[in-house]
Motif scaffolding. Structure first.
Motif, PDB file in Angstrom:
ATOM      1  N   PHE A 225       0.833  -1.211   0.000  1.00 23.18           N
ATOM      2  CA  PHE A 225       0.000   0.000   0.000  1.00 23.18           C
ATOM      3  C   PHE A 225       0.861   1.252   0.000  1.00 23.18           C
ATOM      4  O   PHE A 225       0.594   2.213  -0.726  1.00 23.18           O
ATOM      5  CB  PHE A 225      -0.933   0.003   1.222  1.00 23.18           C
ATOM      6  CG  PHE A 225      -1.754   1.257   1.321  1.00 23.18           C
ATOM      7  CD1 PHE A 225      -2.784   1.478   0.410  1.00 23.18           C
ATOM      8  CD2 PHE A 225      -1.486   2.210   2.274  1.00 23.18           C
ATOM      9  CE1 PHE A 225      -3.528   2.643   0.481  1.00 23.18           C
ATOM     10  CE2 PHE A 225      -2.227   3.377   2.336  1.00 23.18           C
ATOM     11  CZ  PHE A 225      -3.255   3.587   1.441  1.00 23.18           C
ATOM     12  N   ILE A 226       1.940   1.226   0.809  1.00 21.55           N
ATOM     13  CA  ILE A 226       2.843   2.381   0.857  1.00 21.55           C
ATOM     14  C   ILE A 226       3.493   2.573  -0.507  1.00 21.55           C
ATOM     15  O   ILE A 226       3.670   3.699  -0.972  1.00 21.55           O
ATOM     16  CB  ILE A 226       3.916   2.170   1.946  1.00 21.55           C
ATOM     17  CG1 ILE A 226       3.261   1.936   3.295  1.00 21.55           C
ATOM     18  CG2 ILE A 226       4.850   3.357   2.031  1.00 21.55           C
ATOM     19  CD1 ILE A 226       2.655   3.135   3.906  1.00 21.55           C
ATOM     20  N   ALA A 227       3.819   1.448  -1.179  1.00 22.99           N
ATOM     21  CA  ALA A 227       4.451   1.549  -2.497  1.00 22.99           C
ATOM     22  C   ALA A 227       3.518   2.221  -3.499  1.00 22.99           C
ATOM     23  O   ALA A 227       3.918   3.119  -4.249  1.00 22.99           O
ATOM     24  CB  ALA A 227       4.849   0.160  -2.986  1.00 22.99           C
ATOM     25  N   MET A 228       2.236   1.812  -3.496  1.00 24.67           N
ATOM     26  CA  MET A 228       1.291   2.408  -4.445  1.00 24.67           C
ATOM     27  C   MET A 228       1.041   3.875  -4.099  1.00 24.67           C
ATOM     28  O   MET A 228       0.927   4.729  -4.985  1.00 24.67           O
ATOM     29  CB  MET A 228      -0.036   1.636  -4.418  1.00 24.67           C
ATOM     30  CG  MET A 228       0.076   0.247  -4.990  1.00 24.67           C
ATOM     31  SD  MET A 228       0.758   0.244  -6.643  1.00 24.67           S
ATOM     32  CE  MET A 228       2.148  -0.810  -6.421  1.00 24.67           C
ATOM     33  N   ALA A 229       0.963   4.182  -2.782  1.00 22.75           N
ATOM     34  CA  ALA A 229       0.773   5.579  -2.383  1.00 22.75           C
ATOM     35  C   ALA A 229       1.979   6.414  -2.806  1.00 22.75           C
ATOM     36  O   ALA A 229       1.827   7.555  -3.254  1.00 22.75           O
ATOM     37  CB  ALA A 229       0.569   5.666  -0.871  1.00 22.75           C
ATOM     38  N   GLN A 230       3.163   5.816  -2.723  1.00 25.85           N
ATOM     39  CA  GLN A 230       4.383   6.506  -3.152  1.00 25.85           C
ATOM     40  C   GLN A 230       4.284   6.877  -4.631  1.00 25.85           C
ATOM     41  O   GLN A 230       4.566   8.012  -5.022  1.00 25.85           O
ATOM     42  CB  GLN A 230       5.578   5.587  -2.906  1.00 25.85           C
ATOM     43  CG  GLN A 230       6.865   6.008  -3.544  1.00 25.85           C
ATOM     44  CD  GLN A 230       7.654   6.940  -2.675  1.00 25.85           C
ATOM     45  OE1 GLN A 230       7.292   7.172  -1.545  1.00 25.85           O
ATOM     46  NE2 GLN A 230       8.725   7.482  -3.208  1.00 25.85           N
ATOM     47  N   ILE A 231       3.854   5.899  -5.453  1.00 26.07           N
ATOM     48  CA  ILE A 231       3.757   6.156  -6.894  1.00 26.07           C
ATOM     49  C   ILE A 231       2.713   7.234  -7.177  1.00 26.07           C
ATOM     50  O   ILE A 231       2.969   8.194  -7.909  1.00 26.07           O
ATOM     51  CB  ILE A 231       3.402   4.851  -7.650  1.00 26.07           C
ATOM     52  CG1 ILE A 231       4.549   3.846  -7.533  1.00 26.07           C
ATOM     53  CG2 ILE A 231       3.097   5.146  -9.104  1.00 26.07           C
ATOM     54  CD1 ILE A 231       5.731   4.139  -8.388  1.00 26.07           C
ATOM     55  N   THR A 232       1.509   7.077  -6.570  1.00 28.19           N
ATOM     56  CA  THR A 232       0.435   8.008  -6.924  1.00 28.19           C
ATOM     57  C   THR A 232       0.668   9.388  -6.326  1.00 28.19           C
ATOM     58  O   THR A 232       0.483  10.397  -7.013  1.00 28.19           O
ATOM     59  CB  THR A 232      -0.933   7.469  -6.460  1.00 28.19           C
ATOM     60  OG1 THR A 232      -0.822   7.099  -5.101  1.00 28.19           O
ATOM     61  CG2 THR A 232      -1.347   6.296  -7.285  1.00 28.19           C
ATOM     62  N   VAL A 233       1.070   9.451  -5.048  1.00 25.83           N
ATOM     63  CA  VAL A 233       1.177  10.752  -4.389  1.00 25.83           C
ATOM     64  C   VAL A 233       2.476  11.446  -4.775  1.00 25.83           C
ATOM     65  O   VAL A 233       2.462  12.599  -5.220  1.00 25.83           O
ATOM     66  CB  VAL A 233       1.072  10.594  -2.857  1.00 25.83           C
ATOM     67  CG1 VAL A 233       1.301  11.933  -2.184  1.00 25.83           C
ATOM     68  CG2 VAL A 233      -0.277  10.065  -2.474  1.00 25.83           C
ATOM     69  N   TYR A 234       3.603  10.736  -4.638  1.00 28.45           N
ATOM     70  CA  TYR A 234       4.891  11.400  -4.890  1.00 28.45           C
ATOM     71  C   TYR A 234       5.175  11.512  -6.382  1.00 28.45           C
ATOM     72  O   TYR A 234       5.228  12.603  -6.941  1.00 28.45           O
ATOM     73  CB  TYR A 234       6.026  10.627  -4.217  1.00 28.45           C
ATOM     74  CG  TYR A 234       6.390  11.165  -2.870  1.00 28.45           C
ATOM     75  CD1 TYR A 234       6.999  12.399  -2.756  1.00 28.45           C
ATOM     76  CD2 TYR A 234       6.144  10.451  -1.726  1.00 28.45           C
ATOM     77  CE1 TYR A 234       7.345  12.906  -1.528  1.00 28.45           C
ATOM     78  CE2 TYR A 234       6.475  10.947  -0.496  1.00 28.45           C
ATOM     79  CZ  TYR A 234       7.081  12.174  -0.400  1.00 28.45           C
ATOM     80  OH  TYR A 234       7.411  12.668   0.806  1.00 28.45           O
ATOM     81  N   ALA A 235       5.370  10.346  -7.037  1.00 29.23           N
ATOM     82  CA  ALA A 235       5.765  10.367  -8.446  1.00 29.23           C
ATOM     83  C   ALA A 235       4.653  10.943  -9.305  1.00 29.23           C
ATOM     84  O   ALA A 235       4.906  11.528 -10.358  1.00 29.23           O
ATOM     85  CB  ALA A 235       6.128   8.958  -8.895  1.00 29.23           C
ATOM     86  N   GLY A 236       3.386  10.797  -8.862  1.00 29.04           N
ATOM     87  CA  GLY A 236       2.293  11.359  -9.629  1.00 29.04           C
ATOM     88  C   GLY A 236       2.036  12.806  -9.274  1.00 29.04           C
ATOM     89  O   GLY A 236       2.519  13.718  -9.932  1.00 29.04           O
ATOM     90  N   ALA A 237       1.312  13.009  -8.160  1.00 25.57           N
ATOM     91  CA  ALA A 237       0.775  14.337  -7.857  1.00 25.57           C
ATOM     92  C   ALA A 237       1.864  15.371  -7.588  1.00 25.57           C
ATOM     93  O   ALA A 237       1.910  16.426  -8.216  1.00 25.57           O
ATOM     94  CB  ALA A 237      -0.159  14.232  -6.662  1.00 25.57           C
ATOM     95  N   ILE A 238       2.778  15.062  -6.660  1.00 27.55           N
ATOM     96  CA  ILE A 238       3.711  16.091  -6.207  1.00 27.55           C
ATOM     97  C   ILE A 238       4.667  16.483  -7.321  1.00 27.55           C
ATOM     98  O   ILE A 238       4.928  17.669  -7.556  1.00 27.55           O
ATOM     99  CB  ILE A 238       4.468  15.586  -4.950  1.00 27.55           C
ATOM    100  CG1 ILE A 238       3.511  15.516  -3.767  1.00 27.55           C
ATOM    101  CG2 ILE A 238       5.643  16.480  -4.634  1.00 27.55           C
ATOM    102  CD1 ILE A 238       4.121  15.038  -2.492  1.00 27.55           C
TER     103      ILE A 238
END
Lengths: 102, 174
Positions: free
Chosen positions: B53-66
């Motif tokens: 879950f942390i890995a997917m959140a990393q992709i969506t929040v960091y690599a995606g949104a931010i």
């Protein structure tokens, strides 16, 4: 299995690179990129300690999620500040923003 | 076991190399793109650690949104390239000396003080990742409810702050 110390060394290396970016870069946006890298290094530590500590507690992952939210808030305010400064002073170079310098 | 080790070493190399690339590329857009690659490799570390879950959140929040936000602002302000600014003459040797001291200190702690035999090994070999996700949600909304709510207030404050900061004031000239 990989020893815990390897993760800690990796996180320390990434944190150092991020800290160097914050201290050495002149571009205000690049400084914010360095802060992001430091927050990520901390997150690696949190998840690694959760995995290698007692699995009964899930606090490490919860803290990582909270760090995500704090990083998002920090980026929103930081980039808002950069845009505001650029509008007034027409620069994003941190050295030239010396209005409060004595 | 050895597959894990090889994967870890390759990923660590990618992570450190992209972080260095972020640091040394003169173009801010390249810096941001290197950081996206770095965040992706960190997400694979989370998968290795058994936290999908942390890995997917990393992709969506960091690599995606931010990072999209970063690229958007860099291109909006046209801040890709900056003219090099001259540094003070004594600054570079001093910085190199202090960095050497720090590296020596870290190497001393790692090589001489660490006990490799007593290195910590994870308690369980496998983690039930789906059960973990359920437990994560339960912990977040029971035990850590107050920090969770404080985080939501923080996000609200950040949103209001960003809007106020970038709002053009009445009577302000172009």
């Amino acid at each position: 299995m990989i020893p815990l110390s390897w993760y800690l060394i990796l996180a320390a290396a990434l944190f150092s690179v991020g800290l160097f970016g914050v201290l050495a870069r002149k571009n205000a946006i690049a400084i914010l990129l360095g802060v992001e890298l430091m927050l990520n290094a901390v997150n690696i530590n949190l998840v690694a300690f959760w995995r290698y500590g007692s699995l009964a507690s899930i606090a490490g992952q919860v803290f990582a999620i909270i760090v995500f939210a704090v990083a998002a808030a920090e980026v929103a305010v930081g980039l808002g500040l950069v845009i505001s400064v650029y509008r007034r002073r027409n620069t994003v170079v941190a050295d030239e923003l010396d209005l409060m310098k004595w | 076991m050895t597959v894990d080790l090889i994967l870890f070493l390759i990923l660590a190399l990618v992570a450190v190399a992209t972080a260095a690339g972020m640091l040394f590329s003169r173009n801010a857009v390249y810096s941001a793109l290197f950081l996206v690659l770095n965040f992706a490799s960190i997400a694979v570390f989370y998968l290795l650690l058994g936290a999908p879950f942390i890995a997917m959140a990393q992709i969506t929040v960091y690599a995606g949104a931010i990072m999209v936000l970063f690229l958007f602002v860099i291109m909006l302000l046209g801040a890709e390239q900056l003219a090099p600014i001259k540094v003070l003459p004594w600054q570079r040797p001093l910085a190199i000396g202090l960095a050497a001291v720090l590296v020596a200190e870290t190497a001393y702690l790692l090589i001489l003080r660490a006990k490799p035999a007593a290195d910590i090994i994870p308690p369980a070999e496998t983690v039930n990742t789906l059960g973990e996700l359920q437990r994560l949600g339960m912990a977040l909304f029971n035990q850590y409810l107050l920090p969770f709510e404080v985080t939501s207030i923080l996000l609200l404050v950040a949103m209001v702050g960003a809007i106020v900061l970038t709002k053009r004031e009445k009577g302000e000239r172009e």
